[in-house]
Design a protein around this motif. Structure first.
Motif, mmCIF file in Angstrom:
data_model
loop_
_atom_site.group_PDB
_atom_site.id
_atom_site.type_symbol
_atom_site.label_atom_id
_atom_site.label_comp_id
_atom_site.label_asym_id
_atom_site.label_seq_id
_atom_site.Cartn_x
_atom_site.Cartn_y
_atom_site.Cartn_z
ATOM 1 N N SER A 57 0.834 -1.205 0.000
ATOM 2 C CA SER A 57 0.000 0.000 0.000
ATOM 3 C C SER A 57 0.870 1.257 0.000
ATOM 4 O O SER A 57 0.614 2.198 -0.760
ATOM 5 N N ASP A 58 1.888 1.273 0.852
ATOM 6 C CA ASP A 58 2.792 2.421 0.910
ATOM 7 C C ASP A 58 3.505 2.629 -0.430
ATOM 8 O O ASP A 58 3.634 3.762 -0.908
ATOM 9 N N GLN A 60 2.450 1.659 -3.366
ATOM 10 C CA GLN A 60 1.452 2.097 -4.345
ATOM 11 C C GLN A 60 1.191 3.594 -4.199
ATOM 12 O O GLN A 60 1.146 4.323 -5.195
ATOM 13 N N LYS A 61 1.035 4.064 -2.965
ATOM 14 C CA LYS A 61 0.805 5.495 -2.724
ATOM 15 C C LYS A 61 1.991 6.313 -3.200
ATOM 16 O O LYS A 61 1.818 7.364 -3.834
ATOM 17 N N LYS A 62 3.193 5.847 -2.900
ATOM 18 C CA LYS A 62 4.404 6.570 -3.309
ATOM 19 C C LYS A 62 4.499 6.616 -4.824
ATOM 20 O O LYS A 62 4.816 7.664 -5.407
ATOM 21 N N GLU A 64 2.038 6.399 -6.993
ATOM 22 C CA GLU A 64 1.000 7.286 -7.514
ATOM 23 C C GLU A 64 1.376 8.746 -7.329
ATOM 24 O O GLU A 64 1.137 9.577 -8.213
ATOM 25 N N GLN A 65 1.982 9.079 -6.186
ATOM 26 C CA GLN A 65 2.416 10.454 -5.946
ATOM 27 C C GLN A 65 3.525 10.853 -6.920
ATOM 28 O O GLN A 65 3.497 11.948 -7.483
ATOM 29 N N SER A 68 2.024 11.366 -10.297
ATOM 30 C CA SER A 68 1.311 12.644 -10.324
ATOM 31 C C SER A 68 2.292 13.811 -10.466
ATOM 32 O O SER A 68 2.059 14.738 -11.256
#
Length: 102
Positions: A57-58, A60-62, A64-65, A68
């Motif tokens: 999860s971490d 994936q968030k990183k 995606e950031q 972006s």
């Protein structure tokens, strides 16, 4: 003499009973240990799965950031290049022609 033989027989019977009880207790302890090992393994598997999901999860968030941020920077660069092209098209074209001819 018979008393001694009877006492020895009693001792032997008692010893056999103690050994049987010890054997049964050994089996019980082995089963208990086996169950504890299974429980420990399940707990460790659950903890490992939870930790892996957290890491995934971490990540994936990183990702995606970062994606972006990359899109944002790319958009700014393209906007800057388009603006430069629109405002300096004639000047840039003249310079290219001069460089080709000289």
């Amino acid at each position: 003499m018979e008393n001694v033989i009877n006492k020895l027989a009693e001792i032997e019977t008692g010893t056999a009973r103690i050994l049987e009880e010890a054997g049964a207790k050994k089996i019980d302890l082995a089963q208990e240990l086996e169950e504890k090992i299974r429980l420990f393994d399940r707990e460790q598997d659950a903890q490992t799965t939870e930790k892996l999901e957290s890491i995934r999860s971490d990540c994936q968030k990183k990702m995606e950031q970062e994606l972006s941020d990359l899109r944002s920077r790319t958009s700014r660069i393209i906007s800057y290049m388009d603006e430069t092209y629109q405002t300096k098209h004639d000047v840039l074209a003249d310079e290219i022609v001069k460089q080709i001819l000289t």
